[in-house]
Design an enzyme around this catalytic site. Structure first.
Site, PDB file in Angstrom:
ATOM      1  N   SER A 689       0.777  -1.455   0.099  1.00  0.00           N
ATOM      2  CA  SER A 689       0.046   0.108  -0.197  1.00  0.00           C
ATOM      3  C   SER A 689       0.911   1.339  -0.188  1.00  0.00           C
ATOM      4  CB  SER A 689      -0.825   0.011   1.408  1.00  0.00           C
ATOM      5  OG  SER A 689      -0.102  -0.003   2.415  1.00  0.00           O
ATOM      6  N   LYS A 732      -6.272   3.543   8.879  1.00  0.00           N
ATOM      7  CA  LYS A 732      -5.137   4.476   8.247  1.00  0.00           C
ATOM      8  C   LYS A 732      -5.907   6.042   8.295  1.00  0.00           C
ATOM      9  CE  LYS A 732      -3.330   1.300   5.012  1.00  0.00           C
ATOM     10  NZ  LYS A 732      -2.969   0.748   3.608  1.00  0.00           N
TER      11      LYS A 732
END
Length: 803
Positions: A689, A732
């Site tokens: 990611s 996140k």
């Protein structure tokens, strides 16, 4: 008593039998020829008959009564064939009855009835034996003598002299009469032998009777021998036990051992054990009784039986499946976590309808400090069950779960059985904590042992190695906790229903601190809410500047730090009340530990702000890129995993293939080496990611343009520049909120994940959904790279609408 002695008995051949004879009926008695028998005479007419006979020729006819119940038998009540006999001796008893000794002379048959009163008199004829001298007759004679001798040796009521007498009898008919008169046979059977005139047939009947009697006697002897053997064995054991008892008493051991065994027996009787378990306990107690207390095996068996008796084989607690009460308890114990609470209530609702709590194993997965363990406690309180916590973090030995065999020194059951013993109930709530941190080595794989424990289809017959008996775990409500699922084996994960718990937002942390943490710490420090107050701004400052975590454990520690200092001031008498504001909090806690914003880190070109997911919640990564003269080589540092290194290589490849669009000289990479570094080098990092963040950092470096300071990004990059979806969006985003970022770039395919975000996060942050890397550059660098449609930022209103 008077006695009448008559002459000695005569040989039957010397006696002439008259045709007319008085009849003496006999009940249940048959007199054979050549046999001498005593008779008791009691009836008045029979006494008169004997008196008359003794005055005459002393001869009479002895016939057997067909019906023993007849009081005065008549001609129809007696058999027509009997025995002519002579009276040899008579004894008169004072009560008027007689005792006579008679000798059978010959078989006679009734020809006519002469007299009925005062006693019966009839006309008889002698019935001679039918004898044919053949070898068969000789064989039958010898067989009867042999079998009769065997029977005499086995039957105590037959004197041994009979064997000699039978051997000296030459007449087959006389032999048959001798054997028949000495055996204890039924009256009808004896009468049949008397009526049989054919000597060969009579010998066959006698031989058959002897065979039958021998079988019965031998069987009885065998039974008696077995009984005698068992009695001797029992007596032997009794004497040995008495001797052992005396020895133990002499050594001072007997009373103590007997008392201990008696106590165990009493506990077994009081314990409601299943049948198969009761058999095992009785077997072990029988072994224990035969062992001396000094034996090593004695202690092993004693401990084993004690373990069995302390386990809850049938003891349970009653469930209280009240969904309204369950909701109140969950709200009382936990702030927010609405999704998790709804899932627990659904589970309880299904259990209530089924009237059975067996089902999937719940597994709470989330960062530390978000309330996984306390959720298990709340479920136990909701159901009214016992709560037991079992930590398996770091367990590497399979025997910790299933126990050790009894053959090992110091063996004991596994943690599952020990937890049930402590719970004193077979249906507690058993929380298996840190199930993702079990290991495996040469001693076995404890995760494999957990497969049977956590499988509702198998754990009804869980067999611990120490007990070696099936224990029903189907009534236990298992709840597991983990920080991450990657390290949980797939077969074990397949048995669990995973419920994700994400990190808390700032507002949620403030709510938890007000409702739970501050009251808890006030009580722990002996303070009251009137003595110490903490303002909401103070809690917010602590959350922002002194903690940066997904859970609330560090927040609780900082609150405890403040309350300790307040408690000292009150204890020293400096003040009676303390109001902790932001100024006092900063003074007591010292310099802030986390920066309020990332502006300083992204001020220079080549630095991009990425968002990462860790087992302890979301975090922010500042990915740095720099260049120096070289030949186009790529250096990657920061203890990165293989996947993250490949993402960095893919990002560089995309940038090098698009130098013209980026406005970079084509030979720039041929003349420069690129170094990509991710700070916090002591912490391992991996995952795809960070691809878009690395690409953004490299582009920022080669173009000399700093990345926007309020932008955080995440997404996987492909060689064609597409942005692929990633996981951990909620964590996140919450990390971006904690760091004070304002915009978050996400892959467009992660748009559905915006539904899971808290309302506060959607309100504070602006979300940009990117399909390609150019969409990311348009936000992060402030200028498009290509002349193509760009992804516009998603405002709070638009994001909320998409949700």
């Amino acid at each position: 008593m008077s006695e009448l002695n008559l002459e000695e008995p005569l040989e039957p051949t010397d006696i002439e039998i008259p045709s007319n004879l008085p009849v003496l009926p006999l009940k249940e008695t048959v007199i054979f020829p050549q046999s001498v028998s005593p008779l008791a005479i009691g009836q008045e007419r029979s006494v008169r008959l004997v008196d008359d006979v003794l005055e005459g020729e002393r001869m009479l006819a002895l016939v057997t009564v067909k019906n023993p119940g007849a009081e005065e038998p008549g001609w129809d009540d007696v058999y027509e064939i009997g025995t002519a006999a002579i009276v040899h001796k008579m004894i008169r008893v004072p009560d008027g009855t007689l005792r006579i000794l008679v000798q059978g002379v010959a078989r006679i048959g009734l020809r006519g009835r002469i007299q009925d009163d005062p006693y019966l008199v009839g006309e008889f004829e002698v019935l001679e034996d039918e004898v044919e001298e053949t070898p068969e007759l000789e064989a039958l004679t010898r067989s009867v003598q042999t079998e009769f001798g065997r029977l005499i040796s086995l039957v105590p009521y037959l004197p041994s002299e009979l064997e000699l007498a039978a051997a000296n009898v030459d007449d087959p008919g006389a032999l048959s009469h001798l054997v028949a008169s000495t055996l204890r046979l039924k009256t009808a059977e004896k009468q049949a032998l008397l009526e049989q005139r054919d000597v060969s047939e009579r010998l066959r009947d006698v031989l058959r009777i002897l065979k039958r009697e021998l079988e019965v006697v031998e069987l009885g002897t065998k039974i008696q021998s077995q009984v005698q053997s068992e009695l001797e064995k029992g007596q032997r054991e009794y004497f040995l036990r008495q001797q052992l008892k005396a020895i133990q008493e002499e050594l001072g051991e007997g009373d103590e051992q007997q008392a201990e065994l008696a106590e165990l027996r009493e506990r077994v009787e009081e314990k409601n054990l299943p049948e198969d378990i009761r058999k095992a306990v009785d077997r072990e107690l029988s072994r224990l009784e035969k062992l001396p207390p000094a034996s090593a095996e004695y202690g092993v068996i004693r401990t084993y039986v004690d373990w069995i008796l302390t386990l809850p084989w049938t003891e349970t607690t009653e469930d209280k499946l009240d969904l309204g009460r369950a909701r109140e308890i969950l709200d009382e114990d936990h702030y927010d976590l609405e999704k998790v609470k709804e899932r627990i209530l659904e589970y309880l609702a299904v259990s209530k309808l089924k009237n059975d709590l067996s089902g999937p194993i719940l597994c709470f997965v989330g960062p530390p400090g978000v309330g996984k363990t306390s959720l298990g406690q709340s479920v136990a309180r909701t159901l009214g069950r016992k709560f037991m916590r079992l930590s398996v973090g770091g367990v590497r030995d399979e025997a910790e779960i299933r126990g050790h065999r009894r053959t090992y020194i110091g063996a004991m059951p596994g943690t599952i059985i020990r937890a049930l013993r402590d719970a004193e109930s077979k249906n507690p709530v058993l929380l298996i904590d840190e199930i993702d941190k079990m290991g495996a080595d040469f001693r076995g794989d404890p995760a494999s042992a957990m497969l049977e424990v956590l499988d509702p289809e198998q754990n009804s017959h869980f067999r611990d190695h120490y007990l070696d008996l099936p224990f029903d775990l189907s009534k236990v409500l298992f709840i597991c906790t983990a920080n991450q699922l990657e390290t949980v084996p797939s077969p074990l994960l397949d048995r669990m229903d995973v419920i994700q718990l994400s990190g808390y937002t700032e507002d949620e942390k403030l709510g938890i601190a007000r409702k739970y943490l501050v009251p808890k710490q006030l009580e722990a420090h002996g303070l009251s809410a009137e003595q110490v107050t903490i303002s909401e701004n103070t809690l917010r400052v602590i959350t922002r500047e002194y903690t940066r975590e997904a859970g609330v454990r560090n927040l609780e520690r900082r609150i405890a730090d403040l309350l300790r200092k307040a408690a000292r001031e009150i204890a020293e008498g400096k003040t009676e009340k303390v109001a902790i504001d932001t100024r006092k909090a900063r003074a007591w806690l010292g310099p802030r530990r986390f920066p309020a914003d990332p502006k300083k880190r992204t001020a220079n070109p080549g630095v991009a702000t990425g968002l990462a997911y860790t087992p302890v919640g979301g975090d922010v990564l500042f990915i740095e890129a720099t260049a120096y003269p070289g030949k186009g080589r790529l250096t990657i540092t920061g203890q990165l995993g293989e996947v993250m290194r490949e993402s960095a290589q893919a990002a560089l490849s995309w940038v090098r293939s698009h130098t013209r669009e980026l406005g970079v000289p084509e030979n720039w990479f041929a003349e420069h080496d690129v170094h990509v570094h991710v700070p916090s080098g002591a912490v391992p990092k991996d995952g795809p990611s960070a691809g878009v963040t690395i690409a953004t950092a490299i582009v920022s470096l080669v173009r000399g343009e700093p990345v926007a300071e309020d932008v955080g990004m995440t997404g996987e990059i492909t060689l064609t520049g597409q942005v692929l979806p990633i996981g951990g969006v909620r964590e996140k985003v919450l990390a971006a909120q904690r760091y004070g970022l304002k915009r978050v770039v996400l892959p467009r395919e992660n748009e559905p994940d915006l539904q899971e975000l808290p309302a506060a996060a959607r309100k504070e942050l602006e979300f940009v959904l990117a399909d390609s890397i150019e969409d990311v550059f348009a936000v992060a660098l402030g200028a498009p790279v290509r002349s193509r449609p760009q992804a516009a930022p998603v405002s709070e209103r638009q994001a909320a609408a998409s949700v």
